[in-house]
Design a protein around this motif. Structure first.
Motif, PDB file in Angstrom:
ATOM      1  N   UNK A   1      -9.090   1.571  15.167  1.00 38.33           N
ATOM      2  CA  UNK A   1      -7.819   2.291  15.165  1.00 38.33           C
ATOM      3  C   UNK A   1      -7.625   2.866  13.768  1.00 38.33           C
ATOM      4  N   UNK A   2      -7.090   4.072  13.707  1.00 37.97           N
ATOM      5  CA  UNK A   2      -6.959   4.796  12.446  1.00 37.97           C
ATOM      6  C   UNK A   2      -5.518   5.265  12.277  1.00 37.97           C
ATOM      7  N   UNK A   3      -4.999   5.099  11.075  1.00 41.13           N
ATOM      8  CA  UNK A   3      -3.677   5.645  10.750  1.00 41.13           C
ATOM      9  C   UNK A   3      -3.747   6.294   9.374  1.00 41.13           C
ATOM     10  N   UNK A   4      -3.021   7.376   9.191  1.00 40.39           N
ATOM     11  CA  UNK A   4      -3.077   8.142   7.959  1.00 40.39           C
ATOM     12  C   UNK A   4      -1.857   7.848   7.108  1.00 40.39           C
ATOM     13  N   UNK A   5      -2.079   7.405   5.859  1.00 43.23           N
ATOM     14  CA  UNK A   5      -0.974   7.178   4.930  1.00 43.23           C
ATOM     15  C   UNK A   5      -0.575   8.488   4.251  1.00 43.23           C
ATOM     16  N   UNK A   6      -1.585   9.220   3.816  1.00 45.24           N
ATOM     17  CA  UNK A   6      -1.349  10.488   3.125  1.00 45.24           C
ATOM     18  C   UNK A   6      -2.630  11.313   3.226  1.00 45.24           C
TER      19      UNK A   6
ATOM     20  N   UNK B   1       0.822  -1.202   0.000  1.00 45.33           N
ATOM     21  CA  UNK B   1       0.000   0.000   0.000  1.00 45.33           C
ATOM     22  C   UNK B   1       0.861   1.259   0.000  1.00 45.33           C
ATOM     23  N   UNK B   2       2.053   1.196   0.657  1.00 46.99           N
ATOM     24  CA  UNK B   2       2.932   2.370   0.683  1.00 46.99           C
ATOM     25  C   UNK B   2       3.407   2.729  -0.722  1.00 46.99           C
ATOM     26  N   UNK B   3       3.669   1.688  -1.532  1.00 45.07           N
ATOM     27  CA  UNK B   3       4.124   1.931  -2.910  1.00 45.07           C
ATOM     28  C   UNK B   3       3.026   2.602  -3.720  1.00 45.07           C
ATOM     29  N   UNK B   4       1.782   2.109  -3.562  1.00 50.60           N
ATOM     30  CA  UNK B   4       0.675   2.702  -4.310  1.00 50.60           C
ATOM     31  C   UNK B   4       0.426   4.142  -3.881  1.00 50.60           C
ATOM     32  N   UNK B   5       0.482   4.401  -2.577  1.00 53.32           N
ATOM     33  CA  UNK B   5       0.261   5.760  -2.079  1.00 53.32           C
ATOM     34  C   UNK B   5       1.301   6.714  -2.659  1.00 53.32           C
ATOM     35  N   UNK B   6       2.531   6.249  -2.722  1.00 51.04           N
ATOM     36  CA  UNK B   6       3.611   7.094  -3.274  1.00 51.04           C
ATOM     37  C   UNK B   6       3.378   7.379  -4.747  1.00 51.04           C
ATOM     38  N   UNK B   7       2.952   6.323  -5.504  1.00 52.56           N
ATOM     39  CA  UNK B   7       2.675   6.503  -6.925  1.00 52.56           C
ATOM     40  C   UNK B   7       1.531   7.482  -7.159  1.00 52.56           C
ATOM     41  N   UNK B   8       0.480   7.368  -6.333  1.00 50.55           N
ATOM     42  CA  UNK B   8      -0.676   8.248  -6.501  1.00 50.55           C
ATOM     43  C   UNK B   8      -0.340   9.694  -6.169  1.00 50.55           C
ATOM     44  N   UNK B   9       0.599   9.916  -5.263  1.00 48.02           N
ATOM     45  CA  UNK B   9       0.990  11.291  -4.930  1.00 48.02           C
ATOM     46  C   UNK B   9       1.865  11.896  -6.018  1.00 48.02           C
ATOM     47  N   UNK B  10       2.631  11.029  -6.714  1.00 48.45           N
ATOM     48  CA  UNK B  10       3.518  11.528  -7.775  1.00 48.45           C
ATOM     49  C   UNK B  10       2.764  11.714  -9.085  1.00 48.45           C
ATOM     50  N   UNK B  11       1.876  10.750  -9.416  1.00 47.45           N
ATOM     51  CA  UNK B  11       1.106  10.842 -10.656  1.00 47.45           C
ATOM     52  C   UNK B  11      -0.369  10.628 -10.341  1.00 47.45           C
ATOM     53  N   UNK B  12      -1.006  11.608  -9.749  1.00 45.50           N
ATOM     54  CA  UNK B  12      -2.403  11.426  -9.340  1.00 45.50           C
ATOM     55  C   UNK B  12      -3.342  11.314 -10.536  1.00 45.50           C
ATOM     56  N   UNK B  13      -4.310  10.397 -10.463  1.00 45.62           N
ATOM     57  CA  UNK B  13      -5.324  10.299 -11.518  1.00 45.62           C
ATOM     58  C   UNK B  13      -6.399  11.357 -11.307  1.00 45.62           C
ATOM     59  N   UNK B  14      -7.471  11.273 -12.061  1.00 40.97           N
ATOM     60  CA  UNK B  14      -8.573  12.194 -11.894  1.00 40.97           C
ATOM     61  C   UNK B  14      -9.203  11.991 -10.514  1.00 40.97           C
ATOM     62  N   UNK B  15      -9.389  13.074  -9.774  1.00 36.85           N
ATOM     63  CA  UNK B  15      -9.949  13.011  -8.430  1.00 36.85           C
ATOM     64  C   UNK B  15     -11.446  13.314  -8.495  1.00 36.85           C
ATOM     65  N   UNK B  16     -12.240  12.431  -7.880  1.00 33.31           N
ATOM     66  CA  UNK B  16     -13.691  12.625  -7.840  1.00 33.31           C
ATOM     67  C   UNK B  16     -14.116  12.795  -6.385  1.00 33.31           C
ATOM     68  N   UNK B  17     -15.205  13.529  -6.146  1.00 34.57           N
ATOM     69  CA  UNK B  17     -15.632  13.767  -4.759  1.00 34.57           C
ATOM     70  C   UNK B  17     -16.161  12.503  -4.102  1.00 34.57           C
ATOM     71  N   UNK B  18     -16.143  12.504  -2.776  1.00 37.33           N
ATOM     72  CA  UNK B  18     -16.684  11.386  -2.011  1.00 37.33           C
ATOM     73  C   UNK B  18     -15.606  10.555  -1.334  1.00 37.33           C
ATOM     74  N   UNK B  19     -16.069   9.523  -0.643  1.00 38.49           N
ATOM     75  CA  UNK B  19     -15.174   8.621   0.095  1.00 38.49           C
ATOM     76  C   UNK B  19     -15.348   7.200  -0.420  1.00 38.49           C
TER      77      UNK B  19
END
Length: 636
Positions: free
Chosen positions: A540-545, A473-491
């Motif tokens: 329990x909650x932890x924040x990746x990004x 998951x850390x690898x994916x989070x890093x990739x999404x921060x570097x090359x983010x796709x289209x962001x849509x509202x909601x959770x």
């Protein structure tokens, strides 16, 4: 399987606080109806079968009768009163009892061989299911057989009437036992009082039967009749079957009502009845075929047959309910697939109906009644599963005594060895009935155990194969921060069993939709080794990004995993959950196999189990309108 290491034994006073608001008299009456229904119907057939085993040469002597009564007295005293009431009931897991609760408690504190403890728990659970199919069969059939004494011409109708009663019993399970349970206690209380009264009356037929309290008569019989002693011990065990229910129903009533009910009502009434039957046979040598019914006066015979039928139905209901509860625990602990569990009461927790377990029990019970035909024949099938369960309980209790209670080996070893001597004596004596019908309960237990093992191994392999195609998951989070796709509202909430890897549903969503929600929650649901989890330990909650967070929800194995309700409580941790702007993404795997023939059989069984598992949406109580399922194929 995620089992928390936070399990700890609690004191009896803490257990009682859970039930304080229910009222002790009501709990006492409820315990009579549910906990002691099984052991309370044993006088119908236990003494009769023991006499039949003792009369191997066709003759019943005074020494035989006193020996049998003495063995029954000491079996009830040592096995039920000493082992279960004094010791086992104290091994509560946060107020809950039962073989799987004991396993979870022992495993959480086992410093070595946790897998062995798990295997023991699985064995005990499987053996309980073996017992669950015998109890309704022999209890109801033995009660209906009383009509043969009232009217011998009715003998041909015994099996059909028994089947009708049992089918009706299983059919009404879907409606719940709330209304019926209200009369369980009073009927069972009346049953025990009747047992005690008629037993006391007949003790005066030959008061010398009270000599059997002296264990000398049990040893004398064993020495004088070594050839039949083993068979007699196997039959006498019928008098203590149902003892495991004391522990299994601990969470429903608490320790004090169960103990008081046993010591004040059940134990005395059972002893009076057994001694009364013994005195009646001593005074009436012809009353060997069915002493329980033969000792009633003519005016009381029909009412007692009807009362016995009601008592056996209640005993059967208790076992069926226990099977439902155990199946739910097994599913929560991931020993079995997710089950369709229906709650039948909006007010009382624990009243559940499990359709597939109910159907399975019904089919097997009907087959047993038709196949064996008489309760005497079924008695041969009874005992092996129960004694095996008792052996497992003794071993796990030893672990709890040393690891949880911190008792020294000088106390634990002789105590547990003493219990195991009786357990193995009963077990080996019942093994002699293996070819006569004892194989039935063993076969049932083997089938259940095989199902658990196949499911666990298949689930582990599926997890490993799925994980190979996932990325951390850390690898994916890093990739999404570097090359983010289209962001849509909601959770977006992605359910996964492994919080360290990117969920398959998330990867497929990115691949096909090429969009990412504003907030993305990697959700893991764990089942702990405790019955219930306090509200402040639920999540329990932890924040990746900024866009990714990881949430772990913990539920006890006796709880209903309601994910939306648990997420709504996260506002205390700083996250405002809004169900209307949230989508839940679930992976739906399509399984197939192409392995070699021998392995293919097990794979197909696992695939069948997986397909029959309850839908995750319903199991986690997620609104269907908020769920997106993404399919994928996995080859085993």
């Amino acid at each position: 399987m995620a089992i928390s290491s936070e399990v700890q034994a609690v004191s009896d006073t803490e257990t009682q606080k859970t039930h304080a608001n229910e009222g002790f008299p009501l709990l006492l009456l409820g315990a009579l109806g549910v906990v002691y229904g099984d052991i309370g119907t044993s006088p119908i057939y236990a003494f009769r079968e023991a006499l039949a085993a003792a009369g191997g040469d066709g003759r019943i002597l005074r020494v035989d009768i006193l020996g049998v009564i003495s063995m029954i007295f000491w079996a009830l005293t040592l096995v039920v009163t000493l082992k279960y009431v004094v010791f086992v009931l104290r091994a509560d897991n946060k107020g809950e009892g039962g073989i799987l609760s004991l396993m979870a408690l022992a495993r959480s504190h086992a410093r070595s061989h946790p897998r062995t403890v798990t295997l023991l728990g699985i064995c005990g659970a499987a053996l309980f299911f073996g017992d669950a199919v015998i109890t309704p069969s022999i209890s109801v059939l033995s009660a209906i057989e009383g009509f043969k004494i009232v009217a011998p011409d009715l003998e041909a109708y015994v099996v059909p009437v028994t089947l009708l009663v049992l089918i009706t019993l299983f059919a009404v399970q879907r409606f719940g036992t709330g209304k019926v349970a209200a009369v369980f206690g009073p009927i069972t209380a009346l049953w025990f009082l009747a047992l005690g009264y008629f037993g006391l009356v007949h003790i005066f037929d030959d008061p010398t039967v009270l000599y059997a309290i002296n264990p000398y008569y049990a040893f004398e019989y064993a020495i004088l009749s070594p050839a039949t002693t083993f068979a007699v011990v196997g039959a006498i065990f019928l008098a203590v079957t149902g003892a495991e229910a004391l522990y299994a129903d601990l969470g429903h009533f608490g320790r004090r009502p169960i103990v008081v009910a046993w010591l004040a009502i059940v134990f005395p009434c059972l002893l009076l009845n057994y001694f009364g039957q013994g005195a009646f046979v001593l005074a009436h040598e012809h009353a060997l075929e069915n002493p329980f019914y033969q000792m009633f006066p003519q005016w009381a015979l029909l009412p007692m047959v009807l009362l016995a039928t009601a008592a056996t139905v209640i005993a059967s209901q208790a076992v069926i309910t226990g099977a439902f509860s155990l199946a739910r625990q097994a599913a929560q602990l991931k020993l079995l697939p997710r089950l369709d569990i229906r709650h039948t009461s909006a007010k009382q927790f624990g009243q559940i109906y499990v359709p597939r377990i109910n159907l399975l029990l019904c089919i097997v019970v009907i087959a047993l009644v038709v196949g064996f035909g008489e309760s005497g024949n079924l008695a041969s099938a009874y005992g092996i599963a129960v004694t095996g369960n008792m052996i497992v309980t003794s071993i796990l209790l030893a672990v709890v005594m040393m690891r949880v209670w911190n008792w020294g080996k000088k106390i634990v070893v002789p105590l547990i060895l003493g219990f195991l001597v009786f357990d193995f004596l009963f077990f080996t004596s019942n093994l002699s009935k293996l070819h006569e019908g004892g194989w039935v309960s063993i076969l049932m237990a083997i089938c259940v155990m095989a199902a658990i093992i196949i499911w666990q191994r298949g689930s582990q392999e599926l997890f490993e194969r799925t994980r190979r195609s996932e990325i951390p998951i850390e690898v994916l989070v890093k990739q999404m921060s570097q090359r983010p796709p289209l962001i849509v509202p909601g959770t977006a909430v992605f359910l996964t069993g492994d919080a360290t890897c990117a969920p398959t549903a998330l990867m497929h969503s990115l691949k096909h939709y090429k969009v990412l929600h504003e907030k993305n929650v990697i959700l893991t649901v764990e089942t702990t080794g405790t019955p219930r989890v306090p509200a402040d330990e639920r999540a329990s909650v932890s924040q990746f990004s900024e866009r990714f967070m990881q949430v772990t929800l913990r539920f006890g194995y006796m709880e209903e995993p309601n994910v939306p309700r648990a997420l709504a409580s996260l506002h205390k941790l700083g996250w405002k959950f809004d169900i209307m702007t949230t989508s839940f993404f679930l992976s739906r795997r399509s399984l197939r196999t192409n392995t070699r023939y021998g392995r293919k059989i097990f794979d197909r069984i696992f695939i069948t189990f997986a397909r029959s598992a309850a839908d995750a949406t319903e199991y986690f109580r997620i609104p269907t309108g908020r769920v997106v399922e993404i399919g994928m194929q996995v080859t085993l």
